[in-house]
Motif scaffolding. Structure first.
Motif, mmCIF file in Angstrom:
data_model
loop_
_atom_site.group_PDB
_atom_site.id
_atom_site.type_symbol
_atom_site.label_atom_id
_atom_site.label_comp_id
_atom_site.label_asym_id
_atom_site.label_seq_id
_atom_site.Cartn_x
_atom_site.Cartn_y
_atom_site.Cartn_z
ATOM 1 N N ARG A 1 16.430 6.296 3.350
ATOM 2 C CA ARG A 1 15.829 6.837 2.130
ATOM 3 C C ARG A 1 14.396 6.323 1.985
ATOM 4 O O ARG A 1 13.942 6.024 0.890
ATOM 5 C CB ARG A 1 16.630 6.406 0.908
ATOM 6 C CG ARG A 1 18.081 6.720 0.911
ATOM 7 C CD ARG A 1 18.806 6.224 -0.363
ATOM 8 N NE ARG A 1 18.306 5.008 -0.963
ATOM 9 C CZ ARG A 1 18.689 3.760 -0.642
ATOM 10 N NH1 ARG A 1 19.578 3.563 0.305
ATOM 11 N NH2 ARG A 1 18.191 2.706 -1.268
ATOM 12 N N CYS A 2 13.698 6.202 3.089
ATOM 13 C CA CYS A 2 12.365 5.579 3.098
ATOM 14 C C CYS A 2 11.379 6.240 2.146
ATOM 15 O O CYS A 2 10.500 5.581 1.616
ATOM 16 C CB CYS A 2 11.786 5.582 4.505
ATOM 17 S SG CYS A 2 12.637 4.472 5.613
ATOM 18 N N MET A 3 11.518 7.512 1.960
ATOM 19 C CA MET A 3 10.550 8.210 1.114
ATOM 20 C C MET A 3 10.656 7.777 -0.347
ATOM 21 O O MET A 3 9.739 8.002 -1.120
ATOM 22 C CB MET A 3 10.694 9.718 1.271
ATOM 23 C CG MET A 3 10.440 10.209 2.706
ATOM 24 S SD MET A 3 8.977 9.481 3.511
ATOM 25 C CE MET A 3 7.678 10.287 2.648
ATOM 26 N N GLU A 4 11.753 7.130 -0.734
ATOM 27 C CA GLU A 4 11.861 6.577 -2.087
ATOM 28 C C GLU A 4 10.861 5.445 -2.285
ATOM 29 O O GLU A 4 10.473 5.146 -3.402
ATOM 30 C CB GLU A 4 13.274 6.043 -2.339
ATOM 31 C CG GLU A 4 14.330 7.102 -2.461
ATOM 32 C CD GLU A 4 15.717 6.510 -2.660
ATOM 33 O OE1 GLU A 4 15.848 5.320 -3.020
ATOM 34 O OE2 GLU A 4 16.696 7.250 -2.438
ATOM 35 N N LEU A 5 10.480 4.790 -1.196
ATOM 36 C CA LEU A 5 9.541 3.677 -1.260
ATOM 37 C C LEU A 5 8.110 4.160 -1.464
ATOM 38 O O LEU A 5 7.296 3.471 -2.060
ATOM 39 C CB LEU A 5 9.640 2.848 0.031
ATOM 40 C CG LEU A 5 8.752 1.623 0.139
ATOM 41 C CD1 LEU A 5 9.158 0.565 -0.886
ATOM 42 C CD2 LEU A 5 8.838 1.041 1.545
ATOM 43 N N MET A 6 7.806 5.341 -1.001
ATOM 44 C CA MET A 6 6.439 5.850 -1.013
ATOM 45 C C MET A 6 5.906 6.058 -2.429
ATOM 46 O O MET A 6 6.596 6.579 -3.301
ATOM 47 C CB MET A 6 6.369 7.171 -0.255
ATOM 48 C CG MET A 6 4.970 7.711 -0.108
ATOM 49 S SD MET A 6 4.923 9.275 0.771
ATOM 50 C CE MET A 6 5.425 10.399 -0.511
ATOM 51 N N ASP A 7 4.667 5.646 -2.627
ATOM 52 C CA ASP A 7 3.966 5.881 -3.883
ATOM 53 C C ASP A 7 3.807 7.396 -4.061
ATOM 54 O O ASP A 7 3.290 8.068 -3.170
ATOM 55 C CB ASP A 7 2.596 5.201 -3.819
ATOM 56 C CG ASP A 7 1.796 5.314 -5.101
ATOM 57 O OD1 ASP A 7 2.174 6.096 -6.006
ATOM 58 O OD2 ASP A 7 0.773 4.611 -5.213
ATOM 59 N N PRO A 8 4.245 7.942 -5.200
ATOM 60 C CA PRO A 8 4.154 9.392 -5.408
ATOM 61 C C PRO A 8 2.731 9.944 -5.301
ATOM 62 O O PRO A 8 2.545 11.103 -4.952
ATOM 63 C CB PRO A 8 4.698 9.595 -6.830
ATOM 64 C CG PRO A 8 5.501 8.376 -7.119
ATOM 65 C CD PRO A 8 4.910 7.263 -6.301
ATOM 66 N N SER A 9 1.735 9.117 -5.564
ATOM 67 C CA SER A 9 0.358 9.608 -5.485
ATOM 68 C C SER A 9 -0.072 9.871 -4.038
ATOM 69 O O SER A 9 -1.080 10.525 -3.803
ATOM 70 C CB SER A 9 -0.610 8.618 -6.142
ATOM 71 O OG SER A 9 -0.679 7.417 -5.391
ATOM 72 N N MET A 10 0.682 9.387 -3.060
ATOM 73 C CA MET A 10 0.354 9.614 -1.651
ATOM 74 C C MET A 10 1.007 10.882 -1.114
ATOM 75 O O MET A 10 0.794 11.247 0.040
ATOM 76 C CB MET A 10 0.839 8.430 -0.796
ATOM 77 C CG MET A 10 0.138 7.144 -1.091
ATOM 78 S SD MET A 10 0.831 5.777 -0.148
ATOM 79 C CE MET A 10 0.290 6.182 1.499
ATOM 80 N N ASP A 11 1.780 11.548 -1.908
ATOM 81 C CA ASP A 11 2.602 12.669 -1.463
ATOM 82 C C ASP A 11 1.845 13.695 -0.628
ATOM 83 O O ASP A 11 2.272 14.050 0.456
ATOM 84 C CB ASP A 11 3.261 13.335 -2.669
ATOM 85 C CG ASP A 11 4.377 14.274 -2.274
ATOM 86 O OD1 ASP A 11 4.960 14.065 -1.200
ATOM 87 O OD2 ASP A 11 4.640 15.209 -3.032
ATOM 88 N N ALA A 12 0.727 14.172 -1.105
ATOM 89 C CA ALA A 12 0.021 15.241 -0.402
ATOM 90 C C ALA A 12 -1.000 14.722 0.606
ATOM 91 O O ALA A 12 -1.446 15.457 1.474
ATOM 92 C CB ALA A 12 -0.680 16.142 -1.420
ATOM 93 N N ILE B 1 0.839 -1.204 0.000
ATOM 94 C CA ILE B 1 0.000 0.000 0.000
ATOM 95 C C ILE B 1 0.871 1.251 0.000
ATOM 96 O O ILE B 1 0.630 2.185 -0.773
ATOM 97 C CB ILE B 1 -0.960 -0.001 1.207
ATOM 98 C CG1 ILE B 1 -2.024 -1.088 1.021
ATOM 99 C CG2 ILE B 1 -1.620 1.362 1.392
ATOM 100 C CD1 ILE B 1 -2.861 -1.367 2.261
ATOM 101 N N VAL B 2 1.882 1.282 0.848
ATOM 102 C CA VAL B 2 2.762 2.457 0.928
ATOM 103 C C VAL B 2 3.484 2.689 -0.396
ATOM 104 O O VAL B 2 3.598 3.818 -0.862
ATOM 105 C CB VAL B 2 3.786 2.298 2.077
ATOM 106 C CG1 VAL B 2 4.881 3.346 1.981
ATOM 107 C CG2 VAL B 2 3.099 2.368 3.424
ATOM 108 N N SER B 3 3.950 1.610 -1.021
ATOM 109 C CA SER B 3 4.729 1.750 -2.256
ATOM 110 C C SER B 3 3.863 1.861 -3.505
ATOM 111 O O SER B 3 4.325 2.342 -4.536
ATOM 112 C CB SER B 3 5.681 0.563 -2.413
ATOM 113 O OG SER B 3 4.951 -0.616 -2.673
#
Length: 139
Positions: free
Chosen positions: A57-68, A27-29
């Motif tokens: 560098r955990c934020m590299e794992l995050m799906d860009p659509s979750m950014d905001a 889900i996060v990625s």
């Protein structure tokens, strides 16, 4: 599915926790563990999450659509809990521990250990073949 079940056919109590951790990291990625691929590296999603965690560098794992839509602290909490859930069976938290981790903001979480199923590709743990051929022969 937990590696204990996939490899040895054993279904320990904490198999559900492993599955929850995989789903949380998916889900996060925004990517599936089964189809995850990093070019020139033999890592599955769990291995990649572990590498980004260790490299801070955990934020590299995050799906860009979750950014905001999510706070950075909550994303980091999800990654840490996900990694705790995919450790070796003896080191995994229980599901009630997982609920407490999300419910108690002041709870100090342990540092995750390497996931139970760290690499997949090129290590022979899981076949890349998507077809099985069975031939029936009479005696």
């Amino acid at each position: 599915m937990s590696p204990e079940y996939a490899i040895h056919g054993l279904y320990p109590i904490k198999s559900d926790v492993f599955s929850f951790g995989v789903i949380l990291l998916e889900i996060v990625s925004g990517r599936k563990n089964a189809t995850f691929d990093v070019p020139n590296r033999s890592l599955n999603l769990l291995g990649y999450a572990w590498d980004t965690w260790n490299g801070r560098r955990c934020m590299e794992l995050m799906d860009p659509s979750m950014d905001a839509s999510c706070s950075v602290d909550y994303i980091l909490l999800c990654i840490q809990v996900g990694l705790l859930c995919v450790q070796e069976s003896a080191d995994r938290p229980t599901m009630s521990d997982v609920v407490s981790m999300f419910s108690n903001e002041r709870m100090s979480l342990p540092k995750p250990k390497q996931p139970a199923c760290y690499t997949v590709l090129n290590d022979g743990l899981i076949s890349q073949d998507l077809v099985t051929i069975s031939v029936v022969e009479a005696r």
